[in-house]
Scaffold this motif. Structure first.
Motif, PDB file in Angstrom:
ATOM      1  N   PRO A   1      14.583  24.675   9.725  1.00 59.90           N
ATOM      2  CA  PRO A   1      14.736  26.061   9.270  1.00 59.90           C
ATOM      3  C   PRO A   1      15.354  26.200   7.880  1.00 59.90           C
ATOM      4  O   PRO A   1      15.067  27.164   7.172  1.00 59.90           O
ATOM      5  CB  PRO A   1      15.628  26.687  10.347  1.00 59.90           C
ATOM      6  N   ALA A   2      16.181  25.253   7.472  1.00 61.21           N
ATOM      7  CA  ALA A   2      16.806  25.338   6.152  1.00 61.21           C
ATOM      8  C   ALA A   2      15.933  24.734   5.057  1.00 61.21           C
ATOM      9  O   ALA A   2      16.284  24.805   3.878  1.00 61.21           O
ATOM     10  CB  ALA A   2      18.165  24.630   6.172  1.00 61.21           C
ATOM     11  N   LEU A   3      14.799  24.163   5.450  1.00 62.31           N
ATOM     12  CA  LEU A   3      13.881  23.533   4.495  1.00 62.31           C
ATOM     13  C   LEU A   3      12.474  24.070   4.742  1.00 62.31           C
ATOM     14  O   LEU A   3      11.653  23.426   5.395  1.00 62.31           O
ATOM     15  CB  LEU A   3      13.909  22.006   4.656  1.00 62.31           C
ATOM     16  N   PRO A   4      12.160  25.264   4.252  1.00 57.95           N
ATOM     17  CA  PRO A   4      10.875  25.903   4.576  1.00 57.95           C
ATOM     18  C   PRO A   4       9.655  25.043   4.258  1.00 57.95           C
ATOM     19  O   PRO A   4       8.662  25.094   4.986  1.00 57.95           O
ATOM     20  CB  PRO A   4      10.899  27.178   3.722  1.00 57.95           C
ATOM     21  N   ALA A   5       9.717  24.237   3.213  1.00 60.16           N
ATOM     22  CA  ALA A   5       8.557  23.408   2.851  1.00 60.16           C
ATOM     23  C   ALA A   5       8.281  22.328   3.887  1.00 60.16           C
ATOM     24  O   ALA A   5       7.151  21.815   3.968  1.00 60.16           O
ATOM     25  CB  ALA A   5       8.789  22.764   1.485  1.00 60.16           C
ATOM     26  N   PHE A   6       9.288  21.981   4.680  1.00 61.13           N
ATOM     27  CA  PHE A   6       9.134  20.936   5.694  1.00 61.13           C
ATOM     28  C   PHE A   6       8.987  21.508   7.098  1.00 61.13           C
ATOM     29  O   PHE A   6       8.591  20.793   8.019  1.00 61.13           O
ATOM     30  CB  PHE A   6      10.349  19.996   5.701  1.00 61.13           C
ATOM     31  N   ASP A   7       9.326  22.766   7.276  1.00 57.68           N
ATOM     32  CA  ASP A   7       9.417  23.358   8.613  1.00 57.68           C
ATOM     33  C   ASP A   7       8.037  23.468   9.258  1.00 57.68           C
ATOM     34  O   ASP A   7       7.147  24.133   8.739  1.00 57.68           O
ATOM     35  CB  ASP A   7      10.063  24.743   8.516  1.00 57.68           C
TER      36      ASP A   7
ATOM     37  N   VAL B   1      12.668  10.237   7.428  1.00 53.89           N
ATOM     38  CA  VAL B   1      12.702   9.752   8.817  1.00 53.89           C
ATOM     39  C   VAL B   1      11.730  10.489   9.734  1.00 53.89           C
ATOM     40  O   VAL B   1      11.652  10.183  10.926  1.00 53.89           O
ATOM     41  CB  VAL B   1      14.132   9.873   9.405  1.00 53.89           C
ATOM     42  N   GLY B   2      10.973  11.454   9.195  1.00 50.23           N
ATOM     43  CA  GLY B   2      10.234  12.370  10.061  1.00 50.23           C
ATOM     44  C   GLY B   2       9.215  11.720  10.976  1.00 50.23           C
ATOM     45  O   GLY B   2       9.049  12.119  12.137  1.00 50.23           O
ATOM     46  N   TRP B   3       8.477  10.722  10.445  1.00 50.32           N
ATOM     47  CA  TRP B   3       7.480  10.053  11.284  1.00 50.32           C
ATOM     48  C   TRP B   3       8.090   8.925  12.110  1.00 50.32           C
ATOM     49  O   TRP B   3       7.342   8.159  12.740  1.00 50.32           O
ATOM     50  CB  TRP B   3       6.320   9.548  10.437  1.00 50.32           C
TER      51      TRP B   3
ATOM     52  N   ASP C   1       0.845  -1.191   0.000  1.00 47.99           N
ATOM     53  CA  ASP C   1       0.000   0.000   0.000  1.00 47.99           C
ATOM     54  C   ASP C   1       0.878   1.237   0.000  1.00 47.99           C
ATOM     55  O   ASP C   1       1.977   1.237   0.555  1.00 47.99           O
ATOM     56  CB  ASP C   1      -0.906   0.037   1.243  1.00 47.99           C
ATOM     57  N   ARG C   2       0.362   2.285  -0.624  1.00 51.61           N
ATOM     58  CA  ARG C   2       1.044   3.579  -0.667  1.00 51.61           C
ATOM     59  C   ARG C   2       0.304   4.550   0.243  1.00 51.61           C
ATOM     60  O   ARG C   2      -0.914   4.680   0.161  1.00 51.61           O
ATOM     61  CB  ARG C   2       1.052   4.094  -2.108  1.00 51.61           C
ATOM     62  N   VAL C   3       1.051   5.235   1.104  1.00 49.67           N
ATOM     63  CA  VAL C   3       0.468   6.266   1.959  1.00 49.67           C
ATOM     64  C   VAL C   3       1.159   7.588   1.626  1.00 49.67           C
ATOM     65  O   VAL C   3       2.351   7.778   1.898  1.00 49.67           O
ATOM     66  CB  VAL C   3       0.629   5.929   3.449  1.00 49.67           C
ATOM     67  N   LEU C   4       0.403   8.476   1.012  1.00 55.85           N
ATOM     68  CA  LEU C   4       0.932   9.779   0.612  1.00 55.85           C
ATOM     69  C   LEU C   4       0.928  10.729   1.804  1.00 55.85           C
ATOM     70  O   LEU C   4      -0.077  10.860   2.497  1.00 55.85           O
ATOM     71  CB  LEU C   4       0.065  10.357  -0.513  1.00 55.85           C
ATOM     72  N   GLU C   5       2.051  11.401   2.028  1.00 58.70           N
ATOM     73  CA  GLU C   5       2.111  12.412   3.081  1.00 58.70           C
ATOM     74  C   GLU C   5       1.951  13.822   2.531  1.00 58.70           C
ATOM     75  O   GLU C   5       1.190  14.621   3.060  1.00 58.70           O
ATOM     76  CB  GLU C   5       3.443  12.322   3.841  1.00 58.70           C
ATOM     77  N   HIS C   6       2.651  14.143   1.433  1.00 54.99           N
ATOM     78  CA  HIS C   6       2.730  15.544   1.021  1.00 54.99           C
ATOM     79  C   HIS C   6       3.088  15.612  -0.459  1.00 54.99           C
ATOM     80  O   HIS C   6       3.890  14.809  -0.954  1.00 54.99           O
ATOM     81  CB  HIS C   6       3.814  16.241   1.850  1.00 54.99           C
ATOM     82  N   GLU C   7       2.491  16.564  -1.184  1.00 49.06           N
ATOM     83  CA  GLU C   7       2.850  16.835  -2.565  1.00 49.06           C
ATOM     84  C   GLU C   7       3.293  18.284  -2.684  1.00 49.06           C
ATOM     85  O   GLU C   7       2.804  19.152  -1.953  1.00 49.06           O
ATOM     86  CB  GLU C   7       1.669  16.572  -3.499  1.00 49.06           C
ATOM     87  N   MET C   8       4.204  18.563  -3.630  1.00 53.68           N
ATOM     88  CA  MET C   8       4.761  19.905  -3.710  1.00 53.68           C
ATOM     89  C   MET C   8       5.455  20.115  -5.040  1.00 53.68           C
ATOM     90  O   MET C   8       5.880  19.163  -5.707  1.00 53.68           O
ATOM     91  CB  MET C   8       5.770  20.124  -2.579  1.00 53.68           C
ATOM     92  N   ALA C   9       5.583  21.388  -5.430  1.00 52.15           N
ATOM     93  CA  ALA C   9       6.499  21.780  -6.494  1.00 52.15           C
ATOM     94  C   ALA C   9       7.865  22.004  -5.870  1.00 52.15           C
ATOM     95  O   ALA C   9       7.972  22.491  -4.739  1.00 52.15           O
ATOM     96  CB  ALA C   9       6.001  23.044  -7.177  1.00 52.15           C
TER      97      ALA C   9
ATOM     98  N   ASP D   1      10.475   4.007   4.668  1.00 49.89           N
ATOM     99  CA  ASP D   1      10.598   5.455   4.871  1.00 49.89           C
ATOM    100  C   ASP D   1       9.369   6.035   5.568  1.00 49.89           C
ATOM    101  O   ASP D   1       8.258   5.521   5.444  1.00 49.89           O
ATOM    102  CB  ASP D   1      10.907   6.191   3.574  1.00 49.89           C
ATOM    103  N   THR D   2       9.610   7.114   6.315  1.00 53.17           N
ATOM    104  CA  THR D   2       8.538   7.674   7.139  1.00 53.17           C
ATOM    105  C   THR D   2       8.310   9.160   6.911  1.00 53.17           C
ATOM    106  O   THR D   2       7.691   9.828   7.750  1.00 53.17           O
ATOM    107  CB  THR D   2       8.808   7.411   8.644  1.00 53.17           C
ATOM    108  N   GLY D   3       8.780   9.695   5.792  1.00 51.10           N
ATOM    109  CA  GLY D   3       8.378  11.039   5.398  1.00 51.10           C
ATOM    110  C   GLY D   3       8.958  12.161   6.241  1.00 51.10           C
ATOM    111  O   GLY D   3      10.023  12.042   6.854  1.00 51.10           O
ATOM    112  N   ILE D   4       8.221  13.266   6.253  1.00 51.09           N
ATOM    113  CA  ILE D   4       8.687  14.530   6.836  1.00 51.09           C
ATOM    114  C   ILE D   4       8.351  14.621   8.323  1.00 51.09           C
ATOM    115  O   ILE D   4       9.135  15.110   9.124  1.00 51.09           O
ATOM    116  CB  ILE D   4       8.052  15.716   6.084  1.00 51.09           C
ATOM    117  N   GLY D   5       7.150  14.169   8.679  1.00 52.95           N
ATOM    118  CA  GLY D   5       6.717  14.233  10.068  1.00 52.95           C
ATOM    119  C   GLY D   5       6.062  15.553  10.416  1.00 52.95           C
ATOM    120  O   GLY D   5       6.138  16.539   9.675  1.00 52.95           O
TER     121      GLY D   5
END
Length: 292
Positions: free
Chosen positions: A79-85, A118-120, A7-15, A69-73
């Motif tokens: 701070p250096a990755l605004p899309a993840f902060d 590793v976020g989650w 199964d696929r579990v989507l966390e986040h989509e982005m440009a 893998d566990t995504g962003i969390g």
């Protein structure tokens, strides 16, 4: 696939970035010739930005529930990755929607220790980071553990982009006694094997699946975009060792082509896996596998 349910579990989509910024070695003429293949899931011609996602693959086999893998969390300081902060998503609800509660997970595979893989591993409990999956063994390569450890003298090519990751998403797992370090290769469970595929990071790895007549490989960040199948010499701007990353990618794609193995990506949008073919040292997508 075989005896394994995926199964696929989507966390986040982005440009993300323009192609030539994400892939500094990309041949502009080659990109121009191929870019129409990648619309709309992987490239937006209106903005010239690559389209990406962060997702987790859930594998169930022989009584084991494995997360690759566990995504962003949530609530992570990046701070250096605004899309993840400070990101907040309903990832755990999406995990439950495929029938998996955090307590059900028995193995977590971190293909490498970048922030979006590793976020989650952990969640906030009051002011403390605790394992999100309390009954799981977390598999981390020794090479990545050593490279990213706060006491290491490493100087990553990505600068401070991985700040705080080890402290909030790895050390709490170690303190809880759930961290398992491995090297070389590691049998996760029957039919699932971890193999080192270094270059993106020193300990980057892939998970190979062999069950009955079916084959698959979960590639982590060996591939950020399908253009790297057509141009396997192209590295992302995040690769620590470009020469080794190219070699790992070509080896992986050759194995997948020779074994008719589906390639399951970490960051390709559209919920699809790729079946690849090769001629000499070049590769192409034969077709997209049926995933959701």
């Amino acid at each position: 696939m075989g005896r394994v349910t995926i199964d696929r579990v989507l966390e986040h989509e982005m440009a993300t970035r323009p192609p030539l910024q994400m892939f500094p070695g990309l041949d502009p003429a080659g990109w121009e010739a191929q870019r129409s293949r990648f619309m709309p899931d992987h490239w937006d011609p209106a903005t010239d930005l690559l389209q990406s996602c962060v997702q987790t693959w859930v594998l169930r086999t022989g009584g084991e529930t494995v997360l690759v893998d566990t995504g962003i969390g949530n609530d992570k300081s990046r701070p250096a990755l605004p899309a993840f902060d400070g990101l907040r998503t309903d990832f755990l609800d999406r995990l439950r929607a495929v029938g998996v509660a955090p307590e059900d997970v028995t193995v977590v595979v971190n293909t490498h220790l970048h922030a979006d893989h590793v976020g989650w591993n952990t969640r906030l409990d009051g002011d403390e980071w605790v394992p999100t999956f309390p009954n799981a063994a977390y598999l981390v390569s020794r090479a990545d553990y050593a490279f990213w450890h706060p006491d290491a003298t490493s100087r990553p090519r990505i600068g401070n982009a991985n700040d705080n990751v080890f402290t909030d998403s790895v050390l709490p797992i170690e303190r809880a006694g759930q961290l398992r370090l491995w090297g070389g290769s590691h049998q996760v469970t029957d039919g699932l094997r971890l193999e080192l595929a270094p270059g993106h990071t020193p300990g980057s790895s892939v998970v190979t699946l062999e069950s009955g007549a079916d084959r698959a490989v979960f590639v982590g960040d060996l591939l950020h975009h399908p253009v790297q199948i057509y141009q396997p010499d192209v590295n992302s701007c995040f690769c620590e060792d470009p020469v080794t990353a190219r070699a790992s990618r070509k080896h992986l794609l050759a194995w997948a082509a020779d074994h008719r193995a589906l390639v399951f990506p970490a960051h390709l949008r559209g919920g699809t896996a790729a079946e690849v073919r090769r001629s000499a040292d070049t590769f192409a997508i034969r077709n997209w596998g049926p995933t959701t």
